[in-house]
Design a protein around this motif. Structure first.
Motif, PDB file in Angstrom:
ATOM      1  N   UNK A  49       0.760  -1.142  -0.107  1.00  0.00           N
ATOM      2  CA  UNK A  49       0.060   0.033   0.079  1.00  0.00           C
ATOM      3  C   UNK A  49       0.845   1.236  -0.115  1.00  0.00           C
ATOM      4  N   UNK A  50       0.936   1.850  -1.290  1.00  0.00           N
ATOM      5  CA  UNK A  50       2.056   3.063  -1.188  1.00  0.00           C
ATOM      6  C   UNK A  50       1.021   4.208  -1.430  1.00  0.00           C
ATOM      7  N   UNK A  51       1.770   5.329  -1.139  1.00  0.00           N
ATOM      8  CA  UNK A  51       1.221   6.743  -1.332  1.00  0.00           C
ATOM      9  C   UNK A  51       1.724   7.250  -2.664  1.00  0.00           C
ATOM     10  N   UNK A  52       0.887   8.218  -3.071  1.00  0.00           N
ATOM     11  CA  UNK A  52       1.092   8.963  -4.251  1.00  0.00           C
ATOM     12  C   UNK A  52       2.199   9.914  -4.351  1.00  0.00           C
ATOM     13  N   UNK A  53       2.805  10.143  -5.233  1.00  0.00           N
ATOM     14  CA  UNK A  53       4.070  11.354  -5.376  1.00  0.00           C
ATOM     15  C   UNK A  53       3.582  12.555  -4.661  1.00  0.00           C
ATOM     16  N   UNK A  54       4.450  12.831  -3.637  1.00  0.00           N
ATOM     17  CA  UNK A  54       4.200  14.208  -3.035  1.00  0.00           C
ATOM     18  C   UNK A  54       3.653  14.016  -1.604  1.00  0.00           C
ATOM     19  N   UNK A  55       3.182  12.749  -1.080  1.00  0.00           N
ATOM     20  CA  UNK A  55       2.646  12.459  -0.072  1.00  0.00           C
ATOM     21  C   UNK A  55       3.700  11.824   1.132  1.00  0.00           C
ATOM     22  N   UNK A  68      -2.455   9.363 -15.686  1.00  0.00           N
ATOM     23  CA  UNK A  68      -1.549   8.521 -16.579  1.00  0.00           C
ATOM     24  C   UNK A  68      -0.026   8.601 -15.878  1.00  0.00           C
ATOM     25  N   UNK A  69       0.363   9.847 -15.171  1.00  0.00           N
ATOM     26  CA  UNK A  69       1.603   9.834 -14.487  1.00  0.00           C
ATOM     27  C   UNK A  69       1.528   8.960 -13.453  1.00  0.00           C
ATOM     28  N   UNK A  70       0.643   9.134 -12.680  1.00  0.00           N
ATOM     29  CA  UNK A  70       0.112   8.149 -11.446  1.00  0.00           C
ATOM     30  C   UNK A  70       0.209   6.735 -11.597  1.00  0.00           C
ATOM     31  N   UNK A  71      -0.318   6.300 -13.043  1.00  0.00           N
ATOM     32  CA  UNK A  71      -0.406   5.045 -13.208  1.00  0.00           C
ATOM     33  C   UNK A  71       0.849   4.488 -13.677  1.00  0.00           C
ATOM     34  N   UNK A  72       1.712   5.312 -13.975  1.00  0.00           N
ATOM     35  CA  UNK A  72       3.264   4.984 -14.472  1.00  0.00           C
ATOM     36  C   UNK A  72       3.898   4.907 -13.153  1.00  0.00           C
ATOM     37  N   UNK A  73       3.611   5.561 -12.226  1.00  0.00           N
ATOM     38  CA  UNK A  73       4.190   5.352 -10.873  1.00  0.00           C
ATOM     39  C   UNK A  73       3.693   4.049 -10.265  1.00  0.00           C
ATOM     40  N   UNK A  74       2.610   3.706 -10.243  1.00  0.00           N
ATOM     41  CA  UNK A  74       1.820   2.368  -9.915  1.00  0.00           C
ATOM     42  C   UNK A  74       2.720   1.197 -10.661  1.00  0.00           C
ATOM     43  N   UNK A  75       3.103   1.463 -11.918  1.00  0.00           N
ATOM     44  CA  UNK A  75       3.581   0.383 -12.544  1.00  0.00           C
ATOM     45  C   UNK A  75       5.195   0.210 -12.036  1.00  0.00           C
ATOM     46  N   UNK A  76       5.938   1.352 -11.684  1.00  0.00           N
ATOM     47  CA  UNK A  76       6.964   1.422 -10.893  1.00  0.00           C
ATOM     48  C   UNK A  76       7.216   0.704  -9.719  1.00  0.00           C
TER      49      UNK A  76
END
Length: 260
Positions: A49-55, A68-76
């Motif tokens: 369970x991760x937090x979005x960028x900046x959190x 879409x940027x956040x989806x790429x974060x999820x893939x990473x």
């Protein structure tokens, strides 16, 4: 801390079993899943369970971003966890991210559960309640923001003595910068997956509270039309945070979709 795609993200990992990625919503973070739900899942899943960028303790997010940027974060995050793929539960904004994740990175998603979310586009409805919540958060008056979001996110049946204190403790457990919330809201408003969801070819589950005041149930009906093979689980009388109100049933539905 999770090193994902050159960006540090805050989060937690627990449990054993099949890989499960949990993606939170706007102004949400890993503490907002609640111990009640995680206990139900950790015996069957290896949970991230991760937090979005900046959190939280993650790297700052100073520039606008898209779903879409956040989806790429999820893939990473999936790659950083050492997984070749994962079952995915996304709620609210996180449900939009989950849609983009399965569309942009289909090989990484084994099953997808979309909670209290929307496909966006012309048929998507984000209510005035959500706008009021964002406006309250934008005032930077912590108590005003907490009370407004509590009322927006949970049904009247959950508003029992002590519920606000539980909400306050969980919400304030992780740093949530106001500018990041505002960027999250703009990303959610721009989301539109309506023309692409028929491409989804994994087990899909839609979960929605019938008393959701933030993202009304009409959005779940739209998703069901766009994902004709998806199962729909209605939480009668539950608000936006349906998994707070019915954690056992949420876990059972997720387990059935992912492992059934």
């Amino acid at each position: 801390m999770i090193e994902a795609g050159g960006r540090r993200l805050d989060g937690v990992r627990r449990g054993r079993g099949a890989p499960l990625l949990l993606i939170q919503g706007m102004a949400g973070h890993h503490e907002m899943w609640g111990e009640e739900l995680l206990r139900e899942l950790e015996g069957r899943f290896d949970i991230v369970a991760y937090d979005h960028r900046g959190v939280g303790r993650g790297d700052r997010a100073d520039e606008p971003f898209t779903v879409a940027d956040l989806a790429d974060d999820a893939a990473a995050v999936i790659a950083a966890a050492g997984w070749t793929g994962a079952h995915v539960l996304g709620v609210s904004l996180g449900g939009m991210v989950a849609q983009e994740l399965v569309l942009r990175h289909p090989s990484l998603v084994r099953s997808v559960a979309l909670g209290c979310t929307s496909a966006g586009g012309a048929g998507g409805v984000i209510s005035e309640t959500s706008y009021r919540m964002v406006e309250a958060i934008a005032t930077r008056d912590v108590e005003h923001g907490l009370r407004t979001s509590f009322e927006a996110n949970l049904s009247r049946r959950y508003a029992v003595p002590g519920a606000l204190e539980i909400y306050r403790r969980r919400a304030l457990a992780v740093k949530m910068p106001v500018p990041v919330v505002l960027m999250q809201f703009q990303a959610a408003l721009a989301h539109d997956s309506t023309d692409r969801l028929r491409e989804v070819d994994v087990p899909a589950l839609i979960l929605h509270g019938t008393a959701d005041a933030g993202i009304p149930p009409v959005n779940a009906r739209q998703l069901a039309e766009l994902l004709p093979a998806a199962e729909v689980e209605w939480f009668e009388g539950a608000g936006h945070l349906f998994w707070w109100e019915e954690p056992d049933r949420t876990a059972s539905a997720l387990i059935a979709n992912a492992l059934g």
